[in-house]
Enzyme design. Structure first.
Site, PDB file in Angstrom:
ATOM      1  N   LYS B  78      15.450  -4.226   0.580  1.00  0.00           N
ATOM      2  CA  LYS B  78      14.224  -4.059   0.081  1.00  0.00           C
ATOM      3  C   LYS B  78      14.085  -3.024  -0.773  1.00  0.00           C
ATOM      4  CE  LYS B  78       9.166  -4.127   1.213  1.00  0.00           C
ATOM      5  NZ  LYS B  78       8.116  -4.006   2.207  1.00  0.00           N
ATOM      6  N   SER B 153       4.689  -7.793   2.864  1.00  0.00           N
ATOM      7  CA  SER B 153       5.372  -7.641   1.878  1.00  0.00           C
ATOM      8  C   SER B 153       6.349  -7.497   1.507  1.00  0.00           C
ATOM      9  CB  SER B 153       4.847  -6.350   1.394  1.00  0.00           C
ATOM     10  OG  SER B 153       5.246  -4.679   2.226  1.00  0.00           O
ATOM     11  N   SER B 177       4.896  -6.390   7.418  1.00  0.00           N
ATOM     12  CA  SER B 177       5.647  -6.407   6.743  1.00  0.00           C
ATOM     13  C   SER B 177       6.736  -7.121   7.282  1.00  0.00           C
ATOM     14  CB  SER B 177       5.947  -5.200   5.088  1.00  0.00           C
ATOM     15  OG  SER B 177       4.292  -5.655   5.079  1.00  0.00           O
TER      16      SER B 177
END
Lengths: 476, 489
Positions: B78, B153, B177
């Site tokens: 990420k 996210s 997330s």
């Protein structure tokens, strides 16, 4: 009849702690490195970096708290103080607001024989900011983060002081205490100790405090005293003229002996303090506290009493010697080398003080070693050099920390105790100065002084004065 | 090469020399190239670096220097985790040119385990969002339906795994997330206990809530990845040394006697009927396998979202102060003075959702409001933690849905932020309480979209979650999105 005013003063004192590494990372705290060489992702606020508390900072803060009779907060926390400025890489400073490490302390001061306690509201730990440098050539500002993350404690007093003398006594008390702890060198001129003065005035007898101002940029005890006097006058003038004192932060310009307003209360920022989630609470156990308590050194008052009792020093001398840790350390180290305490005290009280004054130095700047002072005292004890030569040699020790024995040997400064050589020189002096000889013989006792002087001059100061006197009298 | 392999399966094949590290890496890089136009799961693809690293790792494996289950397996990270020298943007314009000088501890640990990093995945800007639509680099699409969001996210990481662009990825979870996008994309994601994985190098959103965790195809992978990345880190004071970290030992397919609680409060208004049915069916499966399943009242559920948004935004407002145009990242082109530079840089550099949370966070911390909002939220957080503690006196695992619905259509949430926030109802309380949680697929709705099952356990008891999740997983087949099958190479 004009009113009589009382000055009310409280101090915020920042002290840079003498740890090897910074408060939240492993970078060196050394002063003066090339810009941005003592930095890492943590103290430059790089994204993703996290602070890790240096335990030594807590040790030192606790030590100062215990020495100033504070209550230690057993479960203390760090908070973030949010404000934007380029010397502050995260745009928040890690400090303590809600649970400062020390609270409710006091220290005793003495001014003109009167003793008084000054309350300490709190002591908290925080990180220092970087340094901004304006480059006139490119018309831009540059940031040096070497100082960013250097540990500080802020000691906040109660508004208990009433004069510049009390302020100086309080600061001196803090400085010697902290120096004795080895927690900081407390140099105002280098910024390792910084004091902001909160001052207000009120009519004598009034119960309410007046509106206060905060004075910054005070770099010496003298500047502090001047700024206090100046601010007191300024506030009195305002009130006498029917105006009001504005709560504001002012900056002292010591060369112009004048302060100007930096920002008023209305401009005060909202720092949006909140607990720093990156740091866990510090739990201070009984064991931890006892360990630090056990390591507390002998402080100034105890030392002063001991010097008088153990070494028979006058109170005045003991006071000066213990006035800075540096002097007390040299004194004790030299004695430890079997030098006579009174003689050591003499060298420190007279010659050392004279040279410090002459060279505009502080005792902390002393670089000579106890070993060389002890050797010098030994040389005089052995009558290997006379007192004039000793003073000359001490100047070299003071300046360059030379080995006195070697120096005396190399420069041929040893006292001439050889009677034959002295006698020959003195005979020559008598022959060269018939007038003085006649004066002496006619009962002018003083004339012998001139002849001794001439002999010493001829011997380049190295003659044993006792022997010179004796031989002169004999030959005359 | 079969791109549908799990990370551990691929690791085995590499170990057995059935596939070389370079072959595997190239295959996934090609897969990324073929699918990215439609999925947009990546911000940065590092083909050159990955292939070079693949050769190096092959050498280490051949020399017997790297032997773990993930040795040689490609991974995506990420884009809020720092990697030395690699663009790390948090999907924000303000960091669009930022290359860190150090690598996050969790990533370093994966590298030490022989991982080959192929790139950085897309996310909601600074992890603020539940759809990956707030990214400066455009939204990521859900491989199950390209007209839908992948969740967020960590939407890029979840979509990349589901689309078979990479066998596994790292995500971060502040309020759901990892778990919610895993649920939306039909993959398995795990949020470890707060403190289990070092946050050093993770660009902070809500520091007291953030945790890094794995997103993969199954529970076995998650256990293996968690073993590789967890542990106390001297660079993160909030990381802890804890036992119970032999996660793979919990892959037993045995839930006999495991006490599972189902909070009734999670099944009220707002929960999609198909989601509810699938989650209840999953509970039935575990019960049939010998677990003791029971419903109970957790309480305080309605307070979780306000408390979370106050705390996370407050911390974020401070964490994001460092992005000011002075030291790194984007700086506005023209300015008159320092404050004008700050203002323009931050106005131009941050997107609307980030600005909204900075404003919210600054407000709740401001003097006069601090006690009414921030302090009250902290007290609520403590109460929520107590409610969970009470529940865990009776149960080993809490079972429920990950999200009230399956994946939403693109653009649906952006217009109504409150609606988007309400979608986090089942996930945020887990972060407030610091608990571990897993999300794994437990069925598909009538649109063919995956439904996520969430399992929670006590602090540092990830093994109970893994045990329950693994047992459930044995009852169903892993389903691939049609997109992955059709675009497969």
């Amino acid at each position: 009849m004009s009113k009589v005013y009382e000055t009310v003063i409280g101090l915020e004192v920042h002290v840079e702690l003498a740890t090897k590494t910074k408060i939240f990372c492993g970078c060196s705290t050394a002063f003066g490195g090339a810009p941005n060489t003592h930095t890492c992702p943590v103290c430059t606020g790089m994204p993703g970096s996290l602070p890790v508390l240096n335990k030594e900072v807590v040790n030192k803060a606790i030590a100062v708290g215990l020495a100033t009779n504070c209550t230690i907060t057993r479960n203390c926390k760090f908070d973030r103080k949010n404000y934007f400025y380029p010397d502050n890489p995260q745009n928040y400073q890690i400090s303590q607001l809600y649970y400062p490490i020390c609270r409710d302390g006091k220290v005793e001061i003495e001014v003109e024989g009167k003793k008084k306690y000054i309350g300490i509201h709190e002591i908290h730990m925080e990180e220092d900011a970087g340094k901004l440098i304006h480059d006139a050539y490119t018309d831009s500002s540059l940031v040096d983060f070497n100082r960013s993350g250097v540990p500080l404690i802020e000691i906040v007093s109660e508004p208990d002081m009433r004069s510049a003398d009390e302020v100086i006594a309080y600061l001196d008390k803090l400085r010697t205490t902290i120096q004795y702890l080895g927690a900081s060198d407390c140099k105002l001129n280098e910024g390792s100790m910084r004091a902001d003065v909160n001052l207000s005035i009120r009519e004598v007898g009034a119960e309410e405090y007046g509106t206060r101002t905060e004075m910054k940029n005070l770099n010496s005890f003298k500047a502090i005293a001047r700024a206090i006097e100046n601010e007191r006058e300024r506030q009195i003038d305002l009130l006498e003229a029917g105006k009001e004192v504005v709560q504001e932060t002012r900056r002292w310009d010591d060369t112009k002996e004048y302060s100007y307003a930096m920002r008023s209360k209305e401009d005060a920022q909202d720092y949006r303090y909140f607990p720093d989630p990156d740091l866990v609470p510090i739990v201070i156990s009984d064991e931890w506290l006892e360990e630090i308590r056990g390591k507390q050194p002998e402080f100034r008052e105890e030392k002063k009493a001991r010097y008088q009792e153990e070494y028979g020093l006058p109170e005045y001398d003991a006071d000066i010697l213990t006035g800075t840790k540096k002097l007390a350390d040299i004194f004790e180290e030299t004695i430890a080398l079997n030098a006579n305490p009174k003689k050591v005290s003499n060298w420190l009280m007279v010659e050392t003080m004279r040279l410090l004054k002459e060279k505009e130095m502080e005792p902390e700047d002393i670089t000579f070693s106890a070993a060389n002072l002890a050797k010098l005292i030994q040389l005089t004890d052995d009558q290997a050099i006379n007192s004039t030569v000793a003073k000359e040699v001490f100047e070299k020790i003071f300046a360059e920390d030379i080995d006195p024995a070697q120096y005396v040997e190399e420069k041929g400064l040893k006292t001439v105790n050889d009677e034959g050589a002295l006698r020959a020189t003195i005979e020559q002096v008598i022959a060269d100065n018939p007038q003085s000889v006649a004066d002496y013989r006619n009962g002018k006792e003083k004339a012998i002084g001139f002849l001794v002087g001439q002999t010493m001059k001829a011997m380049k100061g190295k003659a044993n004065p006792g022997m010179v006197n004796q031989i002169l009298k004999e030959l005359l | 090469m079969d791109l549908n392999l799990t990370a551990v399966e691929l690791g085995k094949k590499i170990k057995n020399k059935e596939i070389s590290v370079v072959e595997a890496t190239s295959a996934y890089l090609d897969s990324i190239e073929a699918k990215e136009k439609e999925i947009n799961a990546f911000v940065t693809i590092d083909r050159e670096g990955a292939l070079k690293r693949a050769e190096e790792v092959q050498g280490l494996i051949d020399a017997g220097k790297v032997t773990g289950p993930l040795a040689g397996v490609p991974v995506a990270i990420k884009d809020n985790m720092c990697i030395d020298g690699m663009l790390t943007t948090c999907s924000s314009k303000i960091l669009s040119n930022f290359k860190p000088t150090f690598t996050a501890t969790a990533v370093e640990k994966l590298q030490a385990a022989g991982a080959v990093i192929v790139g950085k995945t897309n996310m909601d800007e600074f992890a603020m969002g539940s759809t990956t639509e707030t990214s400066f680099y455009g939204e990521t699409k859900n491989p199950w339906d390209l007209a839908r969001v992948p969740g967020g996210s960590s939407g890029g990481s979840a979509a990349a795994v589901a689309a078979e662009e990479v066998p596994y990825a790292l995500g971060s979870d502040t309020g759901g997330s990892i778990r919610q996008p895993a649920g939306f994309c039909g993959v398995t994601g795990m949020k470890p206990t707060y403190g289990r994985v070092s946050r050093y190098g993770l660009i902070a959103y809500g520091s007291s809530l953030d945790q890094i965790g794995p997103i993969a195809k199954d529970v076995t992978d998650c256990a293996a990845i968690l073993e590789a990345i967890s542990g106390k880190d001297d660079k993160d004071s909030t990381s802890v040394k804890e036992t119970g970290d032999d996660f793979m030992a919990a892959l037993t397919d045995d839930v006999k006697g495991l006490r599972i609680g189902i909070p009734r409060d999670y099944f009220g208004e707002g929960l999609d009927a198909e989601v509810k049915a699938a989650v209840m069916a999953a509970a039935k499966v575990l019960e049939e396998k010998g677990a003791e399943v029971e419903e109970f009242d957790l309480s305080l559920v309605e307070y979780a979202i306000p408390a979370y948004y106050i705390i996370a935004s407050a911390e974020a407002s401070s964490n994001l102060e460092r992005f000011d145009g002075v030291k790194y990242g984007y700086r506005t082109a023209e300015f008159t003075d320092l404050h004008n530079m700050y203002k323009k840089t931050r106005s131009e550099g941050f997107g609307p959702e980030v600005k909204r949370r900075i404003m919210l966070g600054s407000f709740v911390l401001s003097s006069g409001y601090f006690d009414a909002y921030y302090m009250k939220a902290l007290r609520t957080k403590a109460l929520i933690k107590q409610a969970f503690d009470r529940a865990f006196e009776k149960y080993d695992v809490i079972l429920g849905p990950v999200a009230p619905t399956t994946a939403l259509k693109l653009g649906e949430s952006l217009s109504d932020p409150i609606k988007m926030y309400l979608g986090d109802v089942y996930t945020v309380s887990v972060n407030l309480a610091g608990l571990p949680g897993i999300s794994l697929p437990c069925g598909y709705d009538s649109n063919g979209l995956p439904i996520g099952l969430q399992l929670l356990a006590r602090h540092f008891d990830e093994k109970s979650i893994i045990r329950a999740a693994y047992a459930f997983e044995q009852s169903r087949e892993y389903k691939r999105p049609a997109f992955a099958v059709e675009r497969g190479l």
